[in-house]
Design a protein around this motif. Sequence first.
Motif, PDB file in Angstrom:
ATOM      1  N   LEU A  49      53.537 -43.363 111.113  1.00  0.00           N
ATOM      2  CA  LEU A  49      52.665 -44.418 110.605  1.00  0.00           C
ATOM      3  C   LEU A  49      53.438 -45.244 109.579  1.00  0.00           C
ATOM      4  N   ASP A  50      52.873 -46.386 109.186  1.00  0.00           N
ATOM      5  CA  ASP A  50      53.526 -47.215 108.164  1.00  0.00           C
ATOM      6  C   ASP A  50      53.699 -46.448 106.860  1.00  0.00           C
ATOM      7  N   GLU A  51      52.683 -45.707 106.482  1.00  0.00           N
ATOM      8  CA  GLU A  51      52.713 -44.916 105.245  1.00  0.00           C
ATOM      9  C   GLU A  51      52.620 -43.433 105.604  1.00  0.00           C
ATOM     10  N   PRO A  52      53.284 -42.578 104.840  1.00  0.00           N
ATOM     11  CA  PRO A  52      53.168 -41.149 105.122  1.00  0.00           C
ATOM     12  C   PRO A  52      51.765 -40.634 104.816  1.00  0.00           C
ATOM     13  N   VAL A  53      51.389 -39.561 105.481  1.00  0.00           N
ATOM     14  CA  VAL A  53      50.148 -38.854 105.168  1.00  0.00           C
ATOM     15  C   VAL A  53      50.466 -37.978 103.973  1.00  0.00           C
ATOM     16  N   GLU A  54      49.721 -38.150 102.877  1.00  0.00           N
ATOM     17  CA  GLU A  54      50.094 -37.490 101.632  1.00  0.00           C
ATOM     18  C   GLU A  54      49.017 -36.514 101.162  1.00  0.00           C
ATOM     19  N   TRP A  55      49.484 -35.372 100.687  1.00  0.00           N
ATOM     20  CA  TRP A  55      48.628 -34.350 100.084  1.00  0.00           C
ATOM     21  C   TRP A  55      49.159 -34.074  98.684  1.00  0.00           C
ATOM     22  N   THR A  56      48.250 -33.887  97.755  1.00  0.00           N
ATOM     23  CA  THR A  56      48.613 -33.545  96.382  1.00  0.00           C
ATOM     24  C   THR A  56      47.907 -32.242  96.028  1.00  0.00           C
ATOM     25  N   PHE A  57      48.668 -31.337  95.438  1.00  0.00           N
ATOM     26  CA  PHE A  57      48.107 -30.045  95.051  1.00  0.00           C
ATOM     27  C   PHE A  57      48.902 -29.490  93.873  1.00  0.00           C
ATOM     28  N   ALA A  58      48.499 -28.352  93.356  1.00  0.00           N
ATOM     29  CA  ALA A  58      49.078 -27.785  92.135  1.00  0.00           C
ATOM     30  C   ALA A  58      50.530 -27.349  92.322  1.00  0.00           C
ATOM     31  N   ARG A  59      51.351 -27.729  91.357  1.00  0.00           N
ATOM     32  CA  ARG A  59      52.746 -27.277  91.358  1.00  0.00           C
ATOM     33  C   ARG A  59      52.786 -25.754  91.289  1.00  0.00           C
ATOM     34  N   ASP A  60      51.890 -25.149  90.508  1.00  0.00           N
ATOM     35  CA  ASP A  60      51.841 -23.691  90.405  1.00  0.00           C
ATOM     36  C   ASP A  60      51.567 -23.036  91.753  1.00  0.00           C
ATOM     37  N   LEU A  62      52.419 -24.246  94.759  1.00  0.00           N
ATOM     38  CA  LEU A  62      53.654 -24.321  95.534  1.00  0.00           C
ATOM     39  C   LEU A  62      54.654 -23.275  95.061  1.00  0.00           C
ATOM     40  N   SER A  63      54.779 -23.136  93.760  1.00  0.00           N
ATOM     41  CA  SER A  63      55.714 -22.166  93.197  1.00  0.00           C
ATOM     42  C   SER A  63      55.320 -20.735  93.565  1.00  0.00           C
ATOM     43  N   ALA A  64      54.047 -20.398  93.410  1.00  0.00           N
ATOM     44  CA  ALA A  64      53.579 -19.045  93.723  1.00  0.00           C
ATOM     45  C   ALA A  64      53.771 -18.721  95.199  1.00  0.00           C
ATOM     46  N   GLY A  65      53.585 -19.718  96.060  1.00  0.00           N
ATOM     47  CA  GLY A  65      53.706 -19.507  97.493  1.00  0.00           C
ATOM     48  C   GLY A  65      55.119 -19.265  97.983  1.00  0.00           C
ATOM     49  N   MET A  66      56.104 -19.436  97.122  1.00  0.00           N
ATOM     50  CA  MET A  66      57.483 -19.161  97.518  1.00  0.00           C
ATOM     51  C   MET A  66      57.787 -17.666  97.533  1.00  0.00           C
ATOM     52  N   SER A  67      56.972 -16.861  96.824  1.00  0.00           N
ATOM     53  CA  SER A  67      57.251 -15.426  96.765  1.00  0.00           C
ATOM     54  C   SER A  67      56.092 -14.545  97.231  1.00  0.00           C
ATOM     55  N   ALA A  68      54.877 -15.105  97.356  1.00  0.00           N
ATOM     56  CA  ALA A  68      53.716 -14.330  97.797  1.00  0.00           C
ATOM     57  C   ALA A  68      52.655 -15.300  98.316  1.00  0.00           C
ATOM     58  N   ALA A  69      51.702 -14.772  99.047  1.00  0.00           N
ATOM     59  CA  ALA A  69      50.619 -15.617  99.563  1.00  0.00           C
ATOM     60  C   ALA A  69      49.859 -16.228  98.385  1.00  0.00           C
ATOM     61  N   ALA A  70      49.579 -17.531  98.479  1.00  0.00           N
ATOM     62  CA  ALA A  70      48.885 -18.245  97.410  1.00  0.00           C
ATOM     63  C   ALA A  70      47.956 -19.284  98.031  1.00  0.00           C
ATOM     64  N   GLY A  71      46.864 -19.549  97.329  1.00  0.00           N
ATOM     65  CA  GLY A  71      45.934 -20.579  97.760  1.00  0.00           C
ATOM     66  C   GLY A  71      44.709 -20.004  98.430  1.00  0.00           C
ATOM     67  N   GLU A  72      43.564 -20.611  98.124  1.00  0.00           N
ATOM     68  CA  GLU A  72      42.304 -20.168  98.705  1.00  0.00           C
ATOM     69  C   GLU A  72      41.530 -21.319  99.328  1.00  0.00           C
ATOM     70  N   GLY A  73      41.950 -22.532  99.107  1.00  0.00           N
ATOM     71  CA  GLY A  73      41.195 -23.683  99.558  1.00  0.00           C
ATOM     72  C   GLY A  73      41.863 -24.417 100.691  1.00  0.00           C
ATOM     73  N   ASP A  74      42.058 -25.717 100.494  1.00  0.00           N
ATOM     74  CA  ASP A  74      42.608 -26.583 101.531  1.00  0.00           C
ATOM     75  C   ASP A  74      44.104 -26.396 101.747  1.00  0.00           C
ATOM     76  N   VAL A  75      44.789 -25.806 100.773  1.00  0.00           N
ATOM     77  CA  VAL A  75      46.231 -25.588 100.891  1.00  0.00           C
ATOM     78  C   VAL A  75      46.522 -24.108 100.649  1.00  0.00           C
ATOM     79  N   LYS A  76      47.195 -23.511 101.621  1.00  0.00           N
ATOM     80  CA  LYS A  76      47.606 -22.105 101.507  1.00  0.00           C
ATOM     81  C   LYS A  76      49.087 -22.045 101.831  1.00  0.00           C
ATOM     82  N   ILE A  77      49.813 -21.253 101.054  1.00  0.00           N
ATOM     83  CA  ILE A  77      51.263 -21.150 101.225  1.00  0.00           C
ATOM     84  C   ILE A  77      51.667 -19.685 101.132  1.00  0.00           C
TER      85      ILE A  77
END
Length: 146
Positions: A49-60, A62-77
């Motif tokens: 698309l002309d513009e990217p599809v963008e999502w914004t969520f907590a930096r914490d 994203l950081s937590a999801g690098m070492s263990a399951a994180a997130g309960e809502g629209d974003v899970k990592i």
Amino acid sequence: MNGSTVSAEVELRLVVRDDAEDLIVPLVAGLSYSSGDPYAVSIGFHVGLDEPVEWTFARDLLSAGMSAAAGEGDVKICPSVNSRGGFTGVVANIEISSPHGAASFEAPVRDVTDFLQRTYEVVPEGQEGKHVDVDAELADLLRETR
């Protein structure tokens, strides 16, 4: 509040799960961070698309999801050593959902942690509150409710 920004382009794989086999679609996503919004990161998916599809969520998150399951809502990592998208090494499985649908992505943890490290050089973990102009945020909120 203006401030320093950090951005990175990261190679992703969209993983479309099917009963028979997974369909893998390579994508490029832009990660971004600004000290003006120190608690958040954004990811923009370049999907033709002309513009990217963008999502914004907590930096914490994203950081937590690098070492263990994180997130309960629209974003899970969560991290995984089993890449469906063909990456070698540990990947971050990023699941995003909305009322319009859901998507699963894989990204190399190494690339995401490099980006996160650069954000912590701009605003160290636990120092986010020092970069928020509470009076300006409150004024914006009051303006929006009138």
